[in-house]
Write a protein that holds these residues in place. Structure first.
Motif, PDB file in Angstrom:
ATOM      1  N   ILE A 190       0.828  -1.204   0.000  1.00  9.40           N
ATOM      2  CA  ILE A 190       0.000   0.000   0.000  1.00  9.40           C
ATOM      3  C   ILE A 190       0.864   1.258   0.000  1.00  9.40           C
ATOM      4  O   ILE A 190       1.859   1.338   0.718  1.00  9.40           O
ATOM      5  CB  ILE A 190      -0.922   0.010   1.238  1.00  9.40           C
ATOM      6  CG1 ILE A 190      -1.888  -1.163   1.193  1.00  9.40           C
ATOM      7  CG2 ILE A 190      -1.663   1.335   1.355  1.00  9.40           C
ATOM      8  CD1 ILE A 190      -2.816  -1.164  -0.007  1.00  9.40           C
ATOM      9  N   GLU A 191       0.474   2.234  -0.817  1.00 12.16           N
ATOM     10  CA  GLU A 191       1.038   3.574  -0.768  1.00 12.16           C
ATOM     11  C   GLU A 191      -0.055   4.542  -0.347  1.00 12.16           C
ATOM     12  O   GLU A 191      -1.186   4.458  -0.828  1.00 12.16           O
ATOM     13  CB  GLU A 191       1.591   3.990  -2.132  1.00 12.16           C
ATOM     14  CG  GLU A 191       2.106   5.433  -2.175  1.00 12.16           C
ATOM     15  CD  GLU A 191       2.577   5.841  -3.554  1.00 12.16           C
ATOM     16  OE1 GLU A 191       3.478   5.162  -4.086  1.00 12.16           O
ATOM     17  OE2 GLU A 191       2.035   6.820  -4.119  1.00 12.16           O
ATOM     18  N   VAL A 192       0.285   5.458   0.546  1.00  4.67           N
ATOM     19  CA  VAL A 192      -0.676   6.449   1.038  1.00  4.67           C
ATOM     20  C   VAL A 192      -0.103   7.845   0.820  1.00  4.67           C
ATOM     21  O   VAL A 192       1.031   8.126   1.223  1.00  4.67           O
ATOM     22  CB  VAL A 192      -0.976   6.253   2.536  1.00  4.67           C
ATOM     23  CG1 VAL A 192      -2.021   7.274   2.998  1.00  4.67           C
ATOM     24  CG2 VAL A 192      -1.454   4.834   2.817  1.00  4.67           C
ATOM     25  N   ARG A 193      -0.891   8.713   0.199  1.00  6.47           N
ATOM     26  CA  ARG A 193      -0.525  10.122   0.033  1.00  6.47           C
ATOM     27  C   ARG A 193      -1.452  10.945   0.941  1.00  6.47           C
ATOM     28  O   ARG A 193      -2.674  10.960   0.737  1.00  6.47           O
ATOM     29  CB  ARG A 193      -0.673  10.547  -1.430  1.00  6.47           C
ATOM     30  CG  ARG A 193       0.210   9.717  -2.363  1.00  6.47           C
ATOM     31  CD  ARG A 193      -0.052  10.025  -3.828  1.00  6.47           C
ATOM     32  NE  ARG A 193       0.645   9.080  -4.693  1.00  6.47           N
ATOM     33  CZ  ARG A 193       0.506   9.035  -6.016  1.00  6.47           C
ATOM     34  NH1 ARG A 193      -0.302   9.899  -6.628  1.00  6.47           N
ATOM     35  NH2 ARG A 193       1.161   8.124  -6.733  1.00  6.47           N
ATOM     36  N   ASN A 194      -0.848  11.567   1.925  1.00  3.99           N
ATOM     37  CA  ASN A 194      -1.595  12.225   2.990  1.00  3.99           C
ATOM     38  C   ASN A 194      -1.568  13.740   2.798  1.00  3.99           C
ATOM     39  O   ASN A 194      -0.509  14.361   2.820  1.00  3.99           O
ATOM     40  CB  ASN A 194      -0.980  11.847   4.342  1.00  3.99           C
ATOM     41  CG  ASN A 194      -1.643  12.563   5.497  1.00  3.99           C
ATOM     42  OD1 ASN A 194      -2.709  13.154   5.354  1.00  3.99           O
ATOM     43  ND2 ASN A 194      -1.017  12.517   6.661  1.00  3.99           N
ATOM     44  N   THR A 195      -2.739  14.327   2.622  1.00  8.21           N
ATOM     45  CA  THR A 195      -2.882  15.786   2.577  1.00  8.21           C
ATOM     46  C   THR A 195      -3.666  16.215   3.813  1.00  8.21           C
ATOM     47  O   THR A 195      -4.805  15.791   3.997  1.00  8.21           O
ATOM     48  CB  THR A 195      -3.627  16.244   1.310  1.00  8.21           C
ATOM     49  OG1 THR A 195      -2.946  15.762   0.150  1.00  8.21           O
ATOM     50  CG2 THR A 195      -3.719  17.756   1.261  1.00  8.21           C
ATOM     51  N   THR A 196      -3.065  17.040   4.652  1.00 14.66           N
ATOM     52  CA  THR A 196      -3.724  17.571   5.843  1.00 14.66           C
ATOM     53  C   THR A 196      -3.812  19.083   5.687  1.00 14.66           C
ATOM     54  O   THR A 196      -2.808  19.729   5.393  1.00 14.66           O
ATOM     55  CB  THR A 196      -2.927  17.214   7.113  1.00 14.66           C
ATOM     56  OG1 THR A 196      -2.817  15.795   7.212  1.00 14.66           O
ATOM     57  CG2 THR A 196      -3.618  17.744   8.357  1.00 14.66           C
ATOM     58  N   PHE A 197      -5.012  19.640   5.873  1.00 12.63           N
ATOM     59  CA  PHE A 197      -5.161  21.071   5.634  1.00 12.63           C
ATOM     60  C   PHE A 197      -6.144  21.686   6.619  1.00 12.63           C
ATOM     61  O   PHE A 197      -6.944  21.003   7.267  1.00 12.63           O
ATOM     62  CB  PHE A 197      -5.595  21.354   4.188  1.00 12.63           C
ATOM     63  CG  PHE A 197      -6.893  20.725   3.761  1.00 12.63           C
ATOM     64  CD1 PHE A 197      -8.085  21.440   3.828  1.00 12.63           C
ATOM     65  CD2 PHE A 197      -6.932  19.423   3.279  1.00 12.63           C
ATOM     66  CE1 PHE A 197      -9.283  20.881   3.424  1.00 12.63           C
ATOM     67  CE2 PHE A 197      -8.131  18.846   2.868  1.00 12.63           C
ATOM     68  CZ  PHE A 197      -9.312  19.578   2.939  1.00 12.63           C
ATOM     69  N   ALA A 198      -6.050  23.001   6.754  1.00 11.47           N
ATOM     70  CA  ALA A 198      -6.900  23.746   7.677  1.00 11.47           C
ATOM     71  C   ALA A 198      -7.021  25.173   7.186  1.00 11.47           C
ATOM     72  O   ALA A 198      -6.237  25.638   6.338  1.00 11.47           O
ATOM     73  CB  ALA A 198      -6.325  23.704   9.092  1.00 11.47           C
TER      74      ALA A 198
END
Length: 484
Positions: free
Chosen positions: A238-246
């Motif tokens: 598995i590959e995960v691309r994590n975008t966290t924003f606020a």
């Protein structure tokens, strides 16, 4: 401008330093790799009243580098000055509503019926960086069985690289002179799969959401890193691309952080009965007086204080919730519409939260079988959860504010897992998981639950509007006139 890129499989190992909070047996084993991973534990998002650490190995919400003197890594209400956090060293936990979180996965290898899981909690079975993006999947054309793959070819591996890190962008750096973080994002992050867009003038720019955005990529391909007691299986690929924003806004937006997880099956296994879980160890102020619950109509899990006085927050402590906005696509009816990859897809719908499970410190899963049981909505040992004579996949669906229904009791140090699934996740498939972390503080511990649900209603509308909030009103133009 056209961007071409190759991403790669990670085969090395990293280890995280031990901290006090994890139960015995849950700290990482000794480092085994040939070179140290480029682990990024010092980046955090702090656009509004929530400060939260983001990493490049699956963990979020925890200060694993002790940047502020201890390993709590989520703060509310954040004043905008990190010195306020550093000043609380003698009272670790003050104004921290959340201790640790991560994406867990579990599935069954269709070829061998072997269960495989990925754990991301006090130690992580992910490693930094992308997997190889040049795998070609050749399905057997002589069978219609969706669980049969003939061959997988063109697999390559690369070692760790310094650009495997968390990239942090600010909205004003896109609108003014680009800073170094912006330039690094263009040069390195996009090549690893970070979101971008091309302007009408042909310029490549980050596809940014919110006023602050953090992006990283990680994978579970390193067999040696699968060493957590609750896991220790073969990788899922598995590959995960994590975008966290606020958003840097007042009002409801100031109490929300959003996590978008693009999940890719880059391996050579068809994963059946695949589940995706957001795991949380909330520790709302003092960890020993926490209770949890869920609202199935909102796909919301939440933690609240058992009394109206917390040893860290004092009177009227806040509550924290995680809304499972969006899960994988499934077939729907003609009137249904799903969201995925920024598009609306008629005739489909998104899975929501399909199970909610809690456990207390000391009843953590000891192996992958118990972990998978929790994901599917069963008890630790695989029995059905029964409330009022009904078999349920959700614990504590009652209303603590009114005192009705299935309520949590005996406050203690809680963990919870909110899951979505199952699906068949084939090589080359991808999906998008979206969730929001919401903190609300009312005039009492129970009223804080009500505030979280009100904020969650706002967050749901924000999600359905493509995360495009109304623009703040323009500053008033003030003129002064000297009078007698």
């Amino acid at each position: 401008m056209k961007i071409k890129y190759m991403v790669c499989v990670i085969v090395l190992l990293f280890a995280l330093s031990s901290v006090a909070a994890p139960p015995a047996g849950r700290v990482p084993t000794a480092y085994k790799g040939s070179a140290e991973m480029k682990v990024d534990n010092t980046t955090y998002i702090d656009a509004n009243r929530i400060l939260m650490f983001v990493t490049n190995h699956g963990n979020f919400g925890r200060d694993l580098s002790d940047l502020f003197g201890y390993d709590y890594g989520t703060w509310f209400p954040y004043t905008g000055d990190t010195a306020d956090i550093g000043g609380n060293i003698d009272k670790a936990g003050d104004y921290s509503p959340y201790y640790a979180g991560g994406l867990w996965m579990g599935a069954i290898d269709s070829a061998t019926n072997e269960k495989r899981v990925i754990i991301s909690e006090y130690s992580d079975e992910y490693v930094p960086g992308p997997m190889n993006d040049t795998v070609e999947v050749i399905y057997d054309t002589l069978t219609t069985d969706p669980l049969v793959v003939d061959t997988i070819v063109n697999r390559t591996f690369m070692t760790d690289r310094p650009e495997f890190k968390v990239y942090k962008l600010f909205r004003d750096s896109l609108e003014a002179n680009p800073n170094q973080a912006y330039l690094d994002y263009l040069r390195y992050a996009i090549a690893q799969g970070a979101p971008y867009k091309v302007t009408d003038e042909g310029d490549t720019i980050p596809d940014m959401i919110g006023d602050q955005m953090c992006w990283s990529v990680f994978n579970d391909a390193d067999t040696a890193q699968h060493n957590n007691d609750a896991g220790t299986t073969n990788p899922l690929g598995i590959e995960v691309r994590n975008t966290t924003f606020a958003f840097d806004r007042q009002g409801s937006l100031g109490n929300i952080v959003i996590i978008r997880l693009h999940v890719f099956n880059k391996g050579d296994r068809i994963l059946k009965d695949c589940y995706f879980s957001i795991w949380s160890d909330p520790d709302l102020g003092s960890a020993g007086d926490d209770l949890v619950g869920c609202d199935t109509n909102l796909s919301l899990g939440y933690v609240y204080n058992a009394t109206n006085n917390d040893s860290q927050y004092g009177e009227a402590p806040p509550a924290l919730g995680i809304d499972f906005f969006q899960g994988p696509l499934i077939a729907g009816g003609p009137a249904d519409t799903a969201f995925m990859w920024g598009d609306t897809i008629p005739g489909f719908k998104n899975m929501g939260m399909t199970s909610f499970n809690k456990y207390i410190n000391g009843t953590d899963p000891d192996d992958f079988e118990q972990t998978y049981n929790y994901m599917t909505g069963k008890t630790r040992t695989g029995e059905d959860y029964i409330y009022d004579g009904q078999v349920l996949k959700y614990v504590h669906t009652g209303n603590p504010v009114t005192g009705e229904g299935d309520l949590d009791i005996a406050p203690a140090d809680r963990r919870w897992m909110q899951s979505t699934g199952p699906i068949i996740f084939r090589p080359g498939d991808s999906t998008e998981i979206l969730a929001a972390i919401i903190v609300g503080q009312g005039n009492s511990n129970l009223n804080s639950i009500t505030v979280v649900k009100q904020l969650d209603d706002f967050a749901q509308q924000l999600y359905e509007n493509g995360f495009n909030p109304p623009k703040p009103p323009a500053r008033p133009v003030v003129t002064l006139t000297e009078l007698h």
